[in-house]
Design a protein around this motif. Structure first.
Motif, PDB file in Angstrom:
ATOM      1  N   UNK A  72       0.856  -1.194   0.000  1.00  0.00           N
ATOM      2  CA  UNK A  72       0.000   0.000   0.000  1.00  0.00           C
ATOM      3  C   UNK A  72       0.885   1.234   0.000  1.00  0.00           C
ATOM      4  N   UNK A  73       0.699   2.109  -0.982  1.00  0.00           N
ATOM      5  CA  UNK A  73       1.442   3.360  -1.045  1.00  0.00           C
ATOM      6  C   UNK A  73       0.685   4.410  -0.247  1.00  0.00           C
ATOM      7  N   UNK A  74       1.313   4.891   0.822  1.00  0.00           N
ATOM      8  CA  UNK A  74       0.663   5.871   1.694  1.00  0.00           C
ATOM      9  C   UNK A  74       1.080   7.293   1.370  1.00  0.00           C
ATOM     10  N   UNK A  75       2.156   7.451   0.607  1.00  0.00           N
ATOM     11  CA  UNK A  75       2.610   8.785   0.225  1.00  0.00           C
ATOM     12  C   UNK A  75       3.362   8.678  -1.091  1.00  0.00           C
ATOM     13  N   UNK A  76       3.109   9.605  -1.971  1.00  0.00           N
ATOM     14  CA  UNK A  76       3.791   9.585  -3.271  1.00  0.00           C
ATOM     15  C   UNK A  76       4.055  11.023  -3.684  1.00  0.00           C
ATOM     16  N   UNK A  77       5.327  11.384  -3.795  1.00  0.00           N
ATOM     17  CA  UNK A  77       5.648  12.745  -4.205  1.00  0.00           C
ATOM     18  C   UNK A  77       7.025  12.795  -4.840  1.00  0.00           C
ATOM     19  N   UNK A  78       7.091  13.351  -6.019  1.00  0.00           N
ATOM     20  CA  UNK A  78       8.354  13.738  -6.632  1.00  0.00           C
ATOM     21  C   UNK A  78       9.408  12.628  -6.625  1.00  0.00           C
ATOM     22  N   UNK A  79       9.053  11.461  -7.143  1.00  0.00           N
ATOM     23  CA  UNK A  79      10.012  10.369  -7.215  1.00  0.00           C
ATOM     24  C   UNK A  79      10.280   9.664  -5.912  1.00  0.00           C
ATOM     25  N   UNK A  80       9.345   9.782  -4.985  1.00  0.00           N
ATOM     26  CA  UNK A  80       9.529   9.167  -3.668  1.00  0.00           C
ATOM     27  C   UNK A  80       8.193   8.578  -3.215  1.00  0.00           C
ATOM     28  N   UNK A  81       8.254   7.365  -2.637  1.00  0.00           N
ATOM     29  CA  UNK A  81       7.053   6.689  -2.154  1.00  0.00           C
ATOM     30  C   UNK A  81       7.262   6.191  -0.732  1.00  0.00           C
ATOM     31  N   UNK A  82       6.229   6.267   0.090  1.00  0.00           N
ATOM     32  CA  UNK A  82       6.183   5.541   1.354  1.00  0.00           C
ATOM     33  C   UNK A  82       5.303   4.317   1.121  1.00  0.00           C
ATOM     34  N   UNK A  83       5.852   3.144   1.371  1.00  0.00           N
ATOM     35  CA  UNK A  83       5.163   1.906   1.027  1.00  0.00           C
ATOM     36  C   UNK A  83       5.089   1.006   2.245  1.00  0.00           C
TER      37      UNK A  83
END
Length: 464
Positions: A72-83
């Motif tokens: 589950x991706x909880x954050x996605x910004x500018x070439x960066x993901x929190x997974x």
């Protein structure tokens, strides 16, 4: 244990990283590495805040599709993901390489570049101790800027780039440098130290965003976050660094008042504040009050307490300027309202007779962890001011109250505000007065049932 084995031990015990080993199995060309603070902390044997990783030689759309399919991706910004990988409850950071670039306003930012190398990414980082990586492909540490020696050998904070050029371009490094040096007990390298002294005013620089709005280059919450983390780890050293570098004038000018204060015994506010902080950290204090791990709430109160009547005003200014009310980090225990509560009550306990407080008020003061921290702050405050009259007597009495109440479970409150409203009481702050009287009677042993408490509340209402 060699540094690469310490990081390897962390990797072996961090289940979410299995996602990236799966990525390498599925796409053999993929290159994956731990980066930055994750490597730094793992080398020191500190559990990292979050595993941050860098993925190369995988097209970003392919990488994002893989992450979506396996977590589950909880954050996605500018070439960066929190997974959060499937089957775990812990997230990791996954990025593609970033490189340094300059905005029109002359500020450095890091932008994603899928074609960049690992060395390109590390070259765009701030300090050498944050410019290391650990390859998950071969288990080796990549350290092109000497961060390992700075961290373990020289114990020094050093900029990857020339500080005189770097700090004006990236002013967030001022507060970050003070925070990292405090957090890890590092000496600040000489050229970086001089640059902090010259360029700390840049933390208030503004630039235009994409919509043309004038905004701070450093978000205020990030600045407040650095201050609170520094406080939580080494408050005395942070105070010394910020004061001696001159950066305190930009970060927390309220604290400069300490330097203008000379107490009756000839000591300055700085000296007394450092003594207060040392008392909070002293073995005897932590053993007495159970405050081995002190919260940022308590430590910020310790910084401000000796401002006395001006302490609450200084706190309000700090919260407003640094947006402390919006700082959110699981490593921090902080609530600015609790800081205000501690300051108000610690100062009053040093000055006002305890007899003016009801039993219910005394119970609210000393029960729970907040009560333990209040007593520790009051003890340090009274000791630093060399006051041993009414304040010391109040402290001993409340310490005895706490010891007695800790040995018995807190009796459940017989009434709450909604019960008084159901009886026909008008809503308002006066309800606390009635509830306190009921609680006083309960703690004194005169009330033991809800029915008796309701009758007592009706009696009180009839008297007014």
């Amino acid at each position: 244990m060699p540094a690469h084995r310490r990081v390897g031990a962390y990797v072996a015990n961090t289940a979410p990283l299995g996602l990236l080993f799966k990525l390498v199995r599925n796409i053999p060309s993929a290159k994956v590495a731990l980066t930055g603070g994750t490597v730094r902390d793992a080398i020191l044997g500190i559990l990292p805040h979050r595993a941050h990783t860098l993925v190369r030689d995988v097209a970003p759309p392919t990488l994002q599709k893989f992450l979506h399919a396996n977590g589950a991706i909880t954050k996605h910004s500018n070439g960066h993901w929190h997974v959060t990988p499937r089957g775990t409850d812990e997230s990791i950071g996954v990025s593609i390489p970033h490189v340094r670039s300059m905005t029109r306003g002359g500020t450095v930012v890091r932008t994603p570049n899928a074609n960049a190398t690992l060395h390109d990414d590390l070259a765009g980082r701030d300090f050498t101790i944050n410019a290391m990586a650990y390859s998950l492909n071969d288990g080796l540490i990549v350290d092109p800027h000497g961060g390992l020696h700075d961290l373990l050998g020289a114990k020094m904070l050093r900029s990857v780039h020339h500080p005189e050029l770097h700090l004006p371009q990236e002013p967030t490094l001022v507060s970050r440098a003070l925070r990292l040096a405090s957090q890890y007990g590092l000496r600040v390298e000489d050229s970086l130290w001089r640059a902090i002294g010259r360029h700390h005013h840049g933390i208030h620089r503004t630039d235009h965003d994409n919509d043309g709005n004038n905004v701070y280059v450093i978000p205020r919450t990030r600045l407040g976050h650095d201050v609170l983390l520094a406080l939580a780890h080494n408050p005395d050293y942070f105070l010394t660094l910020a004061k001696d570098s001159g950066a305190l004038a930009s970060i927390a000018p309220e604290l400069l008042q300490h330097g203008a204060m000379v107490h009756d015994d000839g000591e300055t506010g700085w000296q007394k504040t450092q003594r207060l902080l040392n008392t909070l950290n002293h073995y005897e204090t932590t053993r007495t009050y159970g405050t081995t791990k002190k919260s940022a709430t308590l430590l910020l109160a310790g910084f401000l307490a000796l401002l006395d009547d001006g302490a609450l005003g200084a706190l309000r200014n700090l919260v407003t300027r640094l947006h402390l009310h919006n700082v959110n980090d699981h490593r921090l225990v902080f609530d600015h309202l609790d800081t205000a509560w501690m300051l108000k009550n610690a100062i009053e306990l040093a000055q006002l007779p305890l007899e003016e407080r009801s039993i219910a008020e005394r119970e609210r003061l000393v029960r729970g962890q907040r009560g333990a921290e209040l007593l520790a702050l009051a003890d340090a405050y009274i000791s630093s001011k060399n006051e041993h009259g009414i304040g010391r007597e109040n402290l001993i009495a409340l310490r005895n109250d706490r010891a007695r109440w800790l040995n018995e479970p807190a009796p459940e409150e017989l009434l709450r505000g909604r019960d008084l409203l159901a009886l026909g009481f008008a809503p308002g702050a006066h309800l606390r007065m009635y509830l306190d009287k009921v609680r006083n009677a309960q703690l004194s042993g005169h009330l033991s049932s809800r029915a008796a408490a309701l009758d007592f509340a009706r009696y009180l209402a009839a008297q007014h």
